[in-house]
Scaffold this motif. Structure first.
Motif, PDB file in Angstrom:
ATOM      1  N   LEU A 100       0.793  -1.119  -0.013  1.00  0.00           N
ATOM      2  CA  LEU A 100      -0.031  -0.181  -0.001  1.00  0.00           C
ATOM      3  C   LEU A 100       0.840   1.280  -0.100  1.00  0.00           C
ATOM      4  N   LEU A 101       0.689   2.133  -1.123  1.00  0.00           N
ATOM      5  CA  LEU A 101       1.474   3.117  -1.019  1.00  0.00           C
ATOM      6  C   LEU A 101       0.915   4.495  -0.730  1.00  0.00           C
ATOM      7  N   LEU A 102       1.485   5.238   0.198  1.00  0.00           N
ATOM      8  CA  LEU A 102       0.738   6.328   0.621  1.00  0.00           C
ATOM      9  C   LEU A 102       1.702   7.452   0.217  1.00  0.00           C
ATOM     10  N   GLU A 103       1.047   8.843   0.131  1.00  0.00           N
ATOM     11  CA  GLU A 103       1.924   9.922   0.110  1.00  0.00           C
ATOM     12  C   GLU A 103       2.274  10.688   1.187  1.00  0.00           C
ATOM     13  N   ALA A 104       3.638  11.123   1.611  1.00  0.00           N
ATOM     14  CA  ALA A 104       4.085  11.789   2.862  1.00  0.00           C
ATOM     15  C   ALA A 104       3.035  13.026   2.652  1.00  0.00           C
ATOM     16  N   GLY A 105       2.358  13.219   4.033  1.00  0.00           N
ATOM     17  CA  GLY A 105       1.704  14.595   4.413  1.00  0.00           C
ATOM     18  C   GLY A 105       0.365  13.998   4.915  1.00  0.00           C
ATOM     19  N   GLU A 106      -0.731  14.751   4.673  1.00  0.00           N
ATOM     20  CA  GLU A 106      -1.891  14.470   5.368  1.00  0.00           C
ATOM     21  C   GLU A 106      -2.596  13.506   4.574  1.00  0.00           C
ATOM     22  N   ILE A 107      -3.277  12.344   5.522  1.00  0.00           N
ATOM     23  CA  ILE A 107      -4.107  11.436   4.788  1.00  0.00           C
ATOM     24  C   ILE A 107      -5.302  11.979   4.171  1.00  0.00           C
ATOM     25  N   THR A 108      -5.604  11.737   2.808  1.00  0.00           N
ATOM     26  CA  THR A 108      -7.079  12.014   2.267  1.00  0.00           C
ATOM     27  C   THR A 108      -8.013  11.184   2.686  1.00  0.00           C
TER      28      THR A 108
END
Length: 458
Positions: A100-108
Motif C-alpha cells: 500500500l503506497l501512501l504519500e507523505a503529508g496529510e492522509i486524504t
C-alpha cells in the motif's frame, strides 16, 4: 534457495502495488524492476489496466503488478473509473502480498476509505510512504501507525531512498518454496494485438486469456500500458500483448497517449506475430497500412483480423471482395493471411490461432544449406540471370542467415548488376518452394569476392 537471474521461473509469488492515483505506484514499479515498464506521468489516473511483469527483486523472482489508482471522486457517467477499481480489487484478492503506497503529508479521504477496504487483507499488507526524500514530512508519516499498521517504510520511489529496505521486507514476507525453474519444451508464441483505437483488441485479449485483465470500453484510448496475458490452446503456450490503439501522429495530442502509442509500436520488437485488428465495418485506413509495414520491415508474421465480421451483411462473396481490396491496398504483403473474426462471440478465433501456429512454424524454420543451394540451382535454370555485358552476374551460393525473422543471403559476382525484379523472383521462389508462404522473407545480395562491396537487399 538461490536463483539465477539469467533463467526463467514459474509459480512465482505475486506482489501488488496499490494506492490512490498519483502516489507513485508506477514509479516504484519501474524502480523495483530496474527498468521502465509502466508509463509514468504527473496526470492522475494514467494507469488503468493492471500491468504485470515477471522480474527479480533483491535477487528473487516474483510477479509484480502495478494497479490503477483508487478514486473516491468519480464522475457519474464515467464507467472507466469503476472498471479500474474493479480490476484493482480483483488483483488485491489474488495477490500474495500487497504494498500500500501512501504519500507523505496529510492522509486524504480516499486513503482512509481505501485503508478500510484493505482491512480483510491486513496480514498481507506492507505500508510504504512515498516522497519522503531527505526526511521530508517524516514526522507526519509516523502518524500512520494510528491506523493499526505495525510498521511503515518511508521511501522515495523517484530517488531510491530506503527502497532497498522495502525490497528486503517484500522478500522476507514471501514464500518461494513453490517456485520452480521453467522447463519449456517450446517457447510460447508471442502475439501482439495492434490496430486503431476501438477495434476490439482488449475484447479479443480477454477472450483468448479467458480473463478480464484488459478493461473493455467503448471509449477510444482506454488501454494505455501494454497488458500481457498468457494462455494455452491445443497444447501450445501463447503470450498475448494487448496494446493501446494507434492513431495518426497528427491526432496524438497528449503526452500519455504519445507514450502509449510508442510502447504499442515497440511491442512489434517483442512479438513473433502481429495480429492487426481491422474493424470490418470501417474498413482499412492509412494507419493500418503503416502498422503492417512496420511489422513487415521487422520480419514479423502478420495476420490481418477482420473483427466484428458478424455485423457484416451475409452476402455471397463479401469476404472474397474484402480480401481482394486488402490485397490491392497492401501491395507487397500479399502473403499475410486474412481471417474474419468476432472477438465478442469467439467466431473465427480457432482459425486465428491455428494460423498463428502455422505461421510460427514457418518463422522458426531453418533450411539446411545443401538443400537451399540445390533449390537455388533449379531456380537459376528455370529463369537464368540476364546475359548482357552490363546486366550479367553469376550467382555463387546462398545461406539462411537467421530465422524469426527469416533472412537469406545470396552471394553473386556483381551485386550492382542484380535487379530488384530478380531479387523478387528469388524471394518468391524461396517462399513457394521452401515453405515460407505466410511470412515476410528478406533477401540480401552480397559480393562473393573478398573485395569489399556494399550489400544490396530487400
Amino acid at each position: 534457495m538461490e536463483f539465477d537471474i539469467s533463467k526463467k521461473y514459474c509459480n512465482l509469488p505475486a506482489v501488488a502495488l496499490v494506492g490512490r492515483p498519483n502516489v507513485g505506484k508506477s514509479t516504484l514499479f519501474n524502480r523495483l524492476l530496474r527498468k521502465r515498464r509502466a508509463i509514468t506521468d504527473p496526470t492522475p489516473g494514467v494507469t488503468r489496466d493492471p500491468v504485470a511483469t515477471d522480474g527479480f527483486v533483491a535477487g528473487k523472482p516474483l510477479r509484480l503488478i502495478d494497479t490503477g489508482g483508487y478514486k473516491l471522486d468519480r464522475s457519474a457517467d464515467s464507467t472507466i473509473d469503476d472498471l479500474v477499481i474493479e480490476k484493482t480489487l480483483d488483483v488485491i484478492k489474488k495477490a500474495n502480498l500487497i504494498v500500500l503506497l501512501l504519500e507523505a503529508g496529510e492522509i486524504t479521504i480516499e486513503d482512509e476509505e481505501f485503508i478500510g477496504l484493505l482491512r480483510p487483507y491486513q496480514k498481507r499488507i506492507i505500508v510504504a510512504v512515498n516522497k519522503t526524500e531527505g526526511g521530508r514530512l517524516a514526522a507526519d508519516s509516523w502518524n500512520l501507525l494510528s491506523y493499526g499498521f505495525e510498521k511503515i517504510f518511508m521511501i522515495s520511489a523517484e530517488h531510491g531512498d530506503n527502497v532497498g529496505d522495502l525490497e528486503q521486507e517484500i522478500i522476507d514476507r514471501l514464500d518461494f518454496s513453490a517456485v520452480e525453474e521453467a522447463v519449456e519444451e517450446r517457447r510460447p508464441v508471442r502475439i501482439a494485438l495492434l490496430g486503431k483505437p476501438n477495434t476490439g483488441k482488449s475484447t479479443l485479449s480477454n477472450r483468448l486469456t479467458s480473463s478480464n485483465a484488459s478493461i473493455v470500453s467503448d471509449i477510444p484510448g482506454t488501454t494505455r500500458d501494454v497488458v500481457e496475458g498468457n494462455f494455452r490452446w491445443k497444447s501450445r503456450d501463447f503470450v498475448i500483448l494487448d496494446t493501446a490503439g494507434i492513431r495518426r501522429k497528427a491526432k496524438v495530442t497528449e503526452n500519455i497517449e504519445y507514450y502509449s502509442v510508442n510502447r504499442a509500436i515497440k511491442t512489434i520488437d517483442q512479438a513473433d506475430i502481429v495480429v492487426l485488428l481491422i474493424d470490418a465495418q470501417e474498413g482499412l485506413s492509412e494507419q493500418d497500412k503503416k502498422i503492417a509495414a512496420l511489422a513487415h520491415d521487422k520480419g514479423r508474421g502478420i495476420i490481418m483480423a477482420l473483427n466484428k465480421w458478424d455485423t457484416m451483411p451475409q452476402v455471397k462473396n463479401t469476404f472474397e471482395a474484402t480480401c481482394d481490396r486488402i490485397r490491392f491496398l497492401f501491395g507487397k504483403m500479399e502473403y499475410a493471411p486474412i481471417v474474419p473474426v468476432s472477438a465478442k462471440d469467439g467466431n473465427g478465433v480457432d482459425k486465428l490461432l491455428s494460423t498463428a501456429i502455422s505461421m510460427y512454424g514457418q518463422l522458426t524454420t531453418q533450411i539446411e544449406t545443401g538443400r537451399l543451394n540445390q533449390a537455388l540451382r533449379r531456380w537459376l535454370e528455370e529463369t537464368p540471370p540476364p546475359s548482357g555485358p552490363r546486366t550479367h552476374f553469376n550467382v555463387k551460393y546462398a545461406v539462411q542467415s537467421s530465422a524469426n525473422p527469416v533472412q537469406f543471403i545470396i552471394f553473386t559476382s556483381r551485386i550492382h548488376a542484380v535487379s530488384e525484379s530478380y531479387i523478387s523472383y528469388l524471394r518468391n521462389k524461396i517462399r513457394k518452394d521452401l515453405g515460407f508462404s505466410l511470412i515476410p522473407v528478406e533477401v540480401t545480395i552480397r559480393a562473393s569476392s573478398k573485395k569489399k562491396e556494399d550489400k544490396k537487399g530487400d
